[in-house]
Motif scaffolding. Structure first.
Motif, PDB file in Angstrom:
ATOM      1  N   ARG A 165     -22.118   6.694 -25.314  1.00  0.00           N
ATOM      2  CA  ARG A 165     -23.098   6.065 -26.213  1.00  0.00           C
ATOM      3  C   ARG A 165     -22.508   5.747 -27.582  1.00  0.00           C
ATOM      4  N   GLU A 166     -21.706   6.643 -28.140  1.00  0.00           N
ATOM      5  CA  GLU A 166     -21.226   6.506 -29.508  1.00  0.00           C
ATOM      6  C   GLU A 166     -19.942   5.698 -29.634  1.00  0.00           C
ATOM      7  N   GLU A 167     -19.105   5.724 -28.589  1.00  0.00           N
ATOM      8  CA  GLU A 167     -17.792   5.080 -28.700  1.00  0.00           C
ATOM      9  C   GLU A 167     -17.484   4.106 -27.578  1.00  0.00           C
ATOM     10  N   GLY A 168     -18.343   4.032 -26.574  1.00  0.00           N
ATOM     11  CA  GLY A 168     -18.120   3.115 -25.467  1.00  0.00           C
ATOM     12  C   GLY A 168     -17.447   3.806 -24.288  1.00  0.00           C
ATOM     13  N   VAL A 169     -17.735   3.306 -23.104  1.00  0.00           N
ATOM     14  CA  VAL A 169     -17.234   3.951 -21.893  1.00  0.00           C
ATOM     15  C   VAL A 169     -15.708   3.896 -21.797  1.00  0.00           C
TER      16      VAL A 169
ATOM     17  N   ASN B 258      -7.877  13.167 -29.137  1.00  0.00           N
ATOM     18  CA  ASN B 258      -8.694  13.859 -30.124  1.00  0.00           C
ATOM     19  C   ASN B 258      -9.061  12.985 -31.311  1.00  0.00           C
ATOM     20  N   MET B 259      -8.365  11.853 -31.517  1.00  0.00           N
ATOM     21  CA  MET B 259      -8.607  11.044 -32.708  1.00  0.00           C
ATOM     22  C   MET B 259      -9.976  10.360 -32.670  1.00  0.00           C
ATOM     23  N   LYS B 260     -10.446  10.019 -33.821  1.00  0.00           N
ATOM     24  CA  LYS B 260     -11.758   9.383 -33.954  1.00  0.00           C
ATOM     25  C   LYS B 260     -11.659   7.877 -33.726  1.00  0.00           C
ATOM     26  N   THR B 261     -12.806   7.282 -33.424  1.00  0.00           N
ATOM     27  CA  THR B 261     -12.902   5.830 -33.290  1.00  0.00           C
ATOM     28  C   THR B 261     -13.439   5.252 -34.594  1.00  0.00           C
ATOM     29  N   ILE B 262     -12.716   4.317 -35.182  1.00  0.00           N
ATOM     30  CA  ILE B 262     -13.121   3.699 -36.449  1.00  0.00           C
ATOM     31  C   ILE B 262     -13.302   2.208 -36.227  1.00  0.00           C
TER      32      ILE B 262
ATOM     33  N   PHE C  23      -4.944   5.400 -34.144  1.00  0.00           N
ATOM     34  CA  PHE C  23      -3.544   5.073 -33.912  1.00  0.00           C
ATOM     35  C   PHE C  23      -3.318   4.740 -32.440  1.00  0.00           C
ATOM     36  N   GLY C  24      -2.224   4.032 -32.180  1.00  0.00           N
ATOM     37  CA  GLY C  24      -1.800   3.782 -30.812  1.00  0.00           C
ATOM     38  C   GLY C  24      -0.738   4.792 -30.410  1.00  0.00           C
ATOM     39  N   PRO C  25      -0.338   4.800 -29.137  1.00  0.00           N
ATOM     40  CA  PRO C  25       0.647   5.779 -28.670  1.00  0.00           C
ATOM     41  C   PRO C  25       1.966   5.748 -29.434  1.00  0.00           C
ATOM     42  N   ILE C  26       2.470   4.544 -29.717  1.00  0.00           N
ATOM     43  CA  ILE C  26       3.753   4.436 -30.422  1.00  0.00           C
ATOM     44  C   ILE C  26       3.631   4.991 -31.837  1.00  0.00           C
ATOM     45  N   GLU C  27       2.502   4.681 -32.496  1.00  0.00           N
ATOM     46  CA  GLU C  27       2.291   5.181 -33.858  1.00  0.00           C
ATOM     47  C   GLU C  27       2.222   6.709 -33.879  1.00  0.00           C
ATOM     48  N   VAL C  28       1.589   7.292 -32.868  1.00  0.00           N
ATOM     49  CA  VAL C  28       1.494   8.750 -32.788  1.00  0.00           C
ATOM     50  C   VAL C  28       2.892   9.353 -32.694  1.00  0.00           C
TER      51      VAL C  28
END
Length: 298
Positions: free
Chosen positions: A160-164, A236-240, A246-251
């Motif tokens: 509901r809050e971030e999409g399926v 664990n990161m939030k959706t903004i 961040f994406g995988p490479i950025e992590v």
């Protein structure tokens, strides 16, 4: 053909695989929680929690003993999806590839393990996302916690809050981790078991299963932890504004830049003491389920 050699129907291979994983999770859930929180600690938090024991003492102090079992429902759902699929598919395909009672070689075992792991990881990623969030929630300030009631509540609220699509956030590194874990864990376990039997010092039984599982656990933990840390932070990161931070490479780049390459093995102790016993218990339960079926149902 003796009763010990009668094949186990495929439906039971999947049932026994998932059940073995769930039984093991009931014992190791506190270690999973500690592993996830250690992986989420940044430079400042590491000053507070220098060891896993220190972190465990803090969790008990702040959240009570039952706080170590936060996320248990998600852990059980993960096993019911991920482990059911991967172990069921592995044993099924391995049986298909066994000719004249000669099992597949190590390379083929590893390939089958990777394939089974990818399938299981895709099915189990939604529960994995819920598990990461539920076990990490206690480290956040009260006003930032998600406070999911259980895994069903977590999945519904994420939808509901971030999409399926968020259910499958980190699916690629999760499947990458599963390839490493299953190639190492499944292939190493069955190969170690086979080689130990060849020495003539072991016979089929709990001690053999334990020794093969311990060998498998060491290899699996060391090989898979870097991918596991990347996956944990992504999930664990939030959706903004509808997008992950961040994406995988950025992590990966951020970890290397701010924490150093050794950070990819951060939490190795709780990770091993989670994956090691989980490996041991899963295979012990699985072998006992198989033996019970052959004895009473075959």
């Amino acid at each position: 053909m003796s009763s010990q050699q009668k094949p186990i129907p495929n439906r039971y291979k999947f049932l026994f695989g998932g059940s073995a994983g769930c039984c093991a999770t009931c014992f190791v859930q506190p270690l999973d929680l500690l592993k996830n929180r250690m992986q989420m600690t940044g430079p400042e938090e590491r000053k507070k929690y220098k060891t896993s024991l220190h972190l465990m003492a803090n969790v008990i102090k702040q959240e009570g003993v039952l706080g170590l079992y936060n996320g248990l429902t998600a852990g059980l759902l993960r096993q019911a999806t991920y482990t059911t699929t991967r172990l069921g598919m592995y044993t099924w395909i391995s049986d298909v590839l066994t000719f004249n009672e000669k099992p597949p070689n190590f390379a083929l075992k590893a390939s089958v393990g990777m394939f089974a792991g990818v399938c299981g990881a895709f099915v189990g990623t939604p529960a994995e996302v819920a598990l990461i969030r539920m076990t990490s929630d206690g480290r956040l300030p009260p006003d930032q916690r998600r406070n999911y009631k259980n895994v069903i509540d977590a999945l519904i609220r994420i939808w509901r809050e971030e999409g399926v699509r968020t259910w499958w956030r980190g699916a690629v590194p999760t499947m990458g981790r599963a390839m490493v874990v299953n190639a190492a864990q499944l292939a190493t376990y069955f190969q170690a078991k086979q080689q130990l039997l060849v020495t003539g010092r072991f016979e089929e039984g709990v001690f053999l299963h334990f020794m093969a599982s311990m060998i498998s656990g060491v290899v699996t933990a060391t090989a898979s932890l870097p991918v596991d840390i990347t996956k944990t932070r992504l999930q664990n990161m939030k959706t903004i504004d509808g997008k992950p931070e961040f994406g995988p490479i950025e992590v990966v780049v951020n970890i290397l830049k701010h924490e150093g390459v050794l950070a990819f093995w951060k939490g190795l102790t709780p990770y091993y003491f989670r994956i090691g016993p989980h490996t041991v218990l899963t295979f012990l339960f699985l072998e006992q389920f198989n033996a019970a079926y052959r004895k009473y149902a075959a």
